[in-house]
Design a protein around this motif. Structure first.
Motif, short mmCIF file in Angstrom:
data_model
loop_
_atom_site.label_atom_id
_atom_site.label_comp_id
_atom_site.label_asym_id
_atom_site.label_seq_id
_atom_site.Cartn_x
_atom_site.Cartn_y
_atom_site.Cartn_z
N GLY A 294 0.84 -1.19 0.00
CA GLY A 294 0.00 0.00 0.00
C GLY A 294 0.86 1.23 0.00
O GLY A 294 2.07 1.16 0.25
N LEU A 295 0.25 2.36 -0.29
CA LEU A 295 1.00 3.61 -0.29
C LEU A 295 1.24 4.03 1.16
O LEU A 295 0.56 3.56 2.07
CB LEU A 295 0.20 4.70 -1.01
N VAL A 296 2.19 4.93 1.35
CA VAL A 296 2.38 5.49 2.69
C VAL A 296 1.07 6.15 3.11
O VAL A 296 0.44 6.86 2.33
CB VAL A 296 3.52 6.54 2.68
N GLY A 297 0.62 5.84 4.32
CA GLY A 297 -0.65 6.41 4.79
C GLY A 297 -1.84 5.51 4.51
O GLY A 297 -2.96 5.83 4.88
N ALA A 298 -1.61 4.36 3.86
CA ALA A 298 -2.72 3.47 3.54
C ALA A 298 -3.24 2.75 4.78
O ALA A 298 -4.34 2.20 4.77
CB ALA A 298 -2.29 2.45 2.48
N GLY A 299 -2.43 2.73 5.85
CA GLY A 299 -2.90 2.11 7.08
C GLY A 299 -2.18 0.83 7.46
O GLY A 299 -2.59 0.14 8.39
N ARG A 300 -1.09 0.50 6.76
CA ARG A 300 -0.39 -0.75 7.04
C ARG A 300 0.22 -0.73 8.44
O ARG A 300 0.04 -1.66 9.23
CB ARG A 300 0.71 -0.99 6.00
N THR A 301 0.98 0.34 8.74
CA THR A 301 1.58 0.45 10.07
C THR A 301 0.50 0.55 11.13
O THR A 301 0.61 -0.08 12.20
CB THR A 301 2.50 1.70 10.11
N GLU A 302 -0.55 1.29 10.85
CA GLU A 302 -1.63 1.46 11.82
C GLU A 302 -2.30 0.11 12.11
O GLU A 302 -2.66 -0.17 13.25
CB GLU A 302 -2.66 2.46 11.29
N LEU A 303 -2.44 -0.71 11.07
CA LEU A 303 -3.03 -2.04 11.27
C LEU A 303 -2.13 -2.88 12.19
O LEU A 303 -2.60 -3.51 13.15
CB LEU A 303 -3.22 -2.74 9.92
N CYS A 468 6.88 -13.28 -0.11
CA CYS A 468 5.56 -13.56 0.46
C CYS A 468 4.82 -14.71 -0.22
O CYS A 468 4.99 -14.97 -1.40
CB CYS A 468 4.69 -12.31 0.39
N ASP A 469 3.96 -15.36 0.58
CA ASP A 469 3.04 -16.36 0.04
C ASP A 469 1.82 -15.66 -0.56
O ASP A 469 1.26 -16.11 -1.55
CB ASP A 469 2.57 -17.29 1.16
N ARG A 470 1.40 -14.59 0.11
CA ARG A 470 0.23 -13.83 -0.33
C ARG A 470 0.52 -12.37 -0.04
O ARG A 470 1.28 -12.06 0.87
CB ARG A 470 -1.01 -14.19 0.49
N ILE A 471 -0.14 -11.48 -0.77
CA ILE A 471 0.01 -10.05 -0.48
C ILE A 471 -1.38 -9.44 -0.31
O ILE A 471 -2.26 -9.62 -1.17
CB ILE A 471 0.78 -9.32 -1.60
N LEU A 472 -1.57 -8.77 0.82
CA LEU A 472 -2.79 -8.00 1.03
C LEU A 472 -2.48 -6.56 0.68
O LEU A 472 -1.42 -6.04 1.04
CB LEU A 472 -3.23 -8.06 2.50
N VAL A 473 -3.39 -5.92 -0.03
CA VAL A 473 -3.15 -4.54 -0.44
C VAL A 473 -4.11 -3.63 0.32
O VAL A 473 -5.31 -3.89 0.38
CB VAL A 473 -3.34 -4.35 -1.95
N MET A 474 -3.56 -2.59 0.93
CA MET A 474 -4.39 -1.65 1.69
C MET A 474 -4.48 -0.31 0.97
O MET A 474 -3.56 0.13 0.29
CB MET A 474 -3.81 -1.42 3.09
N ARG A 475 -5.63 0.30 1.13
CA ARG A 475 -5.81 1.67 0.64
C ARG A 475 -6.81 2.36 1.56
O ARG A 475 -7.84 1.80 1.91
CB ARG A 475 -6.34 1.66 -0.80
N ALA A 476 -6.45 3.57 1.98
CA ALA A 476 -7.33 4.38 2.82
C ALA A 476 -7.88 3.60 4.02
O ALA A 476 -9.06 3.67 4.34
CB ALA A 476 -8.47 4.96 1.98
N GLY A 477 -7.01 2.83 4.67
CA GLY A 477 -7.40 2.14 5.90
C GLY A 477 -8.05 0.79 5.71
O GLY A 477 -8.30 0.07 6.67
N ARG A 478 -8.36 0.44 4.46
CA ARG A 478 -9.03 -0.83 4.20
C ARG A 478 -8.13 -1.80 3.47
O ARG A 478 -7.28 -1.39 2.69
CB ARG A 478 -10.25 -0.62 3.30
N ILE A 479 -8.37 -3.09 3.70
CA ILE A 479 -7.74 -4.11 2.86
C ILE A 479 -8.60 -4.21 1.60
O ILE A 479 -9.75 -4.62 1.66
CB ILE A 479 -7.66 -5.46 3.59
N VAL A 480 -8.06 -3.77 0.47
CA VAL A 480 -8.87 -3.68 -0.74
C VAL A 480 -8.62 -4.84 -1.70
O VAL A 480 -9.28 -4.95 -2.73
CB VAL A 480 -8.64 -2.35 -1.50
N GLY A 481 -7.66 -5.68 -1.36
CA GLY A 481 -7.45 -6.80 -2.26
C GLY A 481 -6.43 -7.77 -1.72
O GLY A 481 -5.67 -7.45 -0.80
N GLU A 482 -6.48 -8.98 -2.25
CA GLU A 482 -5.51 -9.99 -1.86
C GLU A 482 -5.00 -10.63 -3.14
O GLU A 482 -5.79 -10.95 -4.04
CB GLU A 482 -6.19 -11.05 -0.98
N VAL A 483 -3.69 -10.79 -3.25
CA VAL A 483 -3.12 -11.38 -4.45
C VAL A 483 -2.34 -12.63 -4.04
O VAL A 483 -1.49 -12.57 -3.16
CB VAL A 483 -2.18 -10.38 -5.17
N ALA A 484 -2.68 -13.74 -4.66
CA ALA A 484 -1.99 -15.00 -4.38
C ALA A 484 -0.67 -15.05 -5.14
O ALA A 484 -0.52 -14.38 -6.16
CB ALA A 484 -2.86 -16.18 -4.79
#
Ligand SMILES: Nc1ncnc2c1ncn2[C@@H]1O[C@H](COP(=O)(O)OP(=O)(O)OP(=O)(O)O)[C@@H](O)[C@H]1O
Ligand SMILES: [Mg+2]
Length: 505
Positions: A294-303, A468-484
């Motif tokens: 995710g971009l900086v500020g997407a919420g990864r660290t906050e999560l 990684c085995d899987r990647i979760l993508v965050m945007r604006a505080g939400r997990i918006v997608g998962e890529v296998a």
């Protein structure tokens, strides 16, 4: 400084002759001869502890040399302390930011701007000057904002703006992209190119091969305080550069061995905290490394901070091995077996006055009853020193005397020693040299092979794609997608992170 018509071979901006710096017990910089050209980017690379930051501090007049001389624009410099750098037109953005967190952005920008010369600084004028500088570095924050409330990436831009406030002919950047996303790094490169076009000499410390090739004109590789080689970047390829930097073969930068993941260990459901984290749900299995992009500020660290209890969630549950946890703070998380290697190492509770030995065992002590076994402590520290190649003459040396990258390895060693079942790694490769990074990822792989559950946060996509085995993508505080793993591609993750494809939100 730069005349309108530049001569064929402009005189060097900075010349170093026999430059050396000794600290008690350490020759940090030895006998360096170099010429720095104006209007170009001169990269400094090399292992953690090689002497890069120290060399820059000598040029920036932050430390006096032990021997040798520095010439700036053809004149020998006699050390008079940091205030002299401004007069010489030298500005430096440090590896560890030197901002005052309680002051505003505008106030930080005006620190060192000859205060008192006009009696006082007009607040309006200060704000307007700050506005202009912030636009130059592409930072969209209010100048009245407290610096302590900005993200690391934003603070880095304030540092850059502060350096640009000096009308510099020489700009030193010590690992400037360590806290930036790819996009932000590209923006920084654009700024750097406008500066070099104006004739400014940019000295640029980096561990990242991709950016050395993208932005560098010349690269100097240091090892053990000495210059190993100085070459035009165009004459090198990645393998040769790594060879020069590390002085040995790094077989594999991302030593991951994939296997079928086991049972779910960490299960997060409906986790929310204000607007920073919104309704996040995900699982991590035994042996899995799950990436958070995710971009900086997407919420990864906050999560990560919410799961760890550093900023307890307002809603949602965290379950470990089937047991729902009640986490009111980091102590609860640690006791339950959750670890978090934070992105801001300085505040990560390193006891700077103490050595590697004490720091490595600190996090573990609360979990162990009884006496502290000093011999075991030293042996543990020596084991970590060897496996992570921490450059320290003796394990009791105060960690504040270690180079930035080696301090980070101490923090990493500490988390490796806690034996946590679930580990969040937030930008763990930041500031580590390529050899150290490869060793760190080997440890991550070993933890996964041991059945731990790992969450890896990184703004450097190749790390996520390789580890990684899987990647979760965050945007604006939400997990918006998962890529296998089978579907990994940089484009796909960037599209999710920026919202380019699935346009809602
Ligand atoms: N103030 C100091 N006192 C004592 N030793 C120091 C001090 N500053 C640096 N050193 C030592 O000098 C050596 C070079 O450190 P330096 O910070 O220049 O490395 P570096 O190349 O910037 O590494 P990194 O990539 O980890 O940032 C290290 O062994 C470090 O421990
Ligand atoms: Mg350094």
């Amino acid at each position: 400084m730069a005349p309108n018509a530049r001569p064929e071979h402009p005189p060097p901006a900075v010349v170093l002759r026999g430059l050396a710096k000794r600290f008690p017990g350490v020759a940090a910089v030895s006998d360096v001869d170099l010429e720095i050209q104006p209007g170009a980017v001169h990269v400094f690379a090399g292992e953690n502890g090689a002497g890069k930051s120290t060399l820059m501090k000598l040029i920036a007049q932050i430390e006096p040399p032990s021997a040798g001389r520095i010439e700036v624009d053809g004149a020998a410099v006699h050390y008079q302390g940091p205030g002299q750098a401004r007069r010489l037109g030298i500005a430096m953005v440090h590896q560890e930011f030197a901002l005052a967190p309680d002051l505003s952005v505008a106030e930080n920008l005006s620190i060192g701007q000859e205060p008192g010369r006009f009696g006082w600084i007009s607040r309006g004028a200060e704000r307007r000057a700050a506005d202009a500088l912030l636009r130059t570095v592409g930072l969209d924050v209010h100048p009245g904002q407290r610096v302590g409330r900005l993200s690391t990436a934003e603070q880095q831009r304030v540092e850059l703006a502060k350096a640009l406030a000096v009308d510099a002919g020489v700009l030193i950047l010590d690992e400037p992209t360590a806290s930036l996303t790819e996009q932000q790094a590209r923006e920084l490169f654009a700024i750097i190119r406008t500066l070099t076009a104006r004739g400014i000499a940019v000295l640029y410390i980096s561990h990242r091969l991709d950016e050395i090739f993208e932005i560098g004109d010349t690269v100097t590789v240091m090892r053990d305080g000495s210059v190993v080689a100085t070459k035009p970047v165009a004459d090198l390829d990645e393998n040769r550069l790594v060879g020069l930097m590390v002085g040995r073969d790094v077989a594999n930068l991302y030593p991951r061995t994939f296997r079928e993941p086991g049972a779910v260990r960490l299960s997060v459901r409906g986790l929310s905290r204000g607007t920073a984290v919104r309704d996040a749900s995900f699982d991590v299995r035994a042996g899995e490394v799950v990436g958070l992009a995710g971009l900086v500020g997407a919420g990864r660290t906050e999560l990560a901070r919410a799961v760890f209890g550093a900023e307890p969630p307002h809603a949602g549950t965290v379950t470990l091995d089937g047991t729902e946890l009640r986490i009111r703070g980091p102590a609860d998380a640690i006791a339950a077996g959750i670890g978090y290697l934070t992105e801001s190492r300085k505040t990560d509770g390193l006891a700077l006055q103490l050595g590697l030995d004490k720091n490595v065992t600190l996090a573990r002590l609360p979990m162990r009853a009884g006496l502290i076994d000093l011999g075991a402590e030293r042996r543990t520290a020596e084991r970590e020193r060897d496996r992570l190649r921490i450059r320290v003459p003796r394990v009791g040396r105060p960690v504040q005397l270690l180079s930035g990258g080696n301090q980070q390895k101490v923090v990493l060693a500490r988390w490796l020693e806690t034996g946590a079942d679930v580990l969040f790694f937030d930008e763990p490769g930041r500031g580590m040299d390529v050899g150290a990074k490869s060793e760190m990822f080997q440890q991550v792989d070993a933890l996964a092979a041991d059945g731990r559950a790992i969450v890896l946060i990184s703004s450097y996509l190749p790390e996520l794609l390789n580890m990684c085995d899987r990647i979760l993508v965050m945007r604006a505080g939400r997990i918006v997608g998962e890529v296998a793993r089978a579907d990994f591609s940089e484009e796909r993750i960037v599209a999710l992170a920026t919202g380019a494809k699935d346009g809602h939100e």
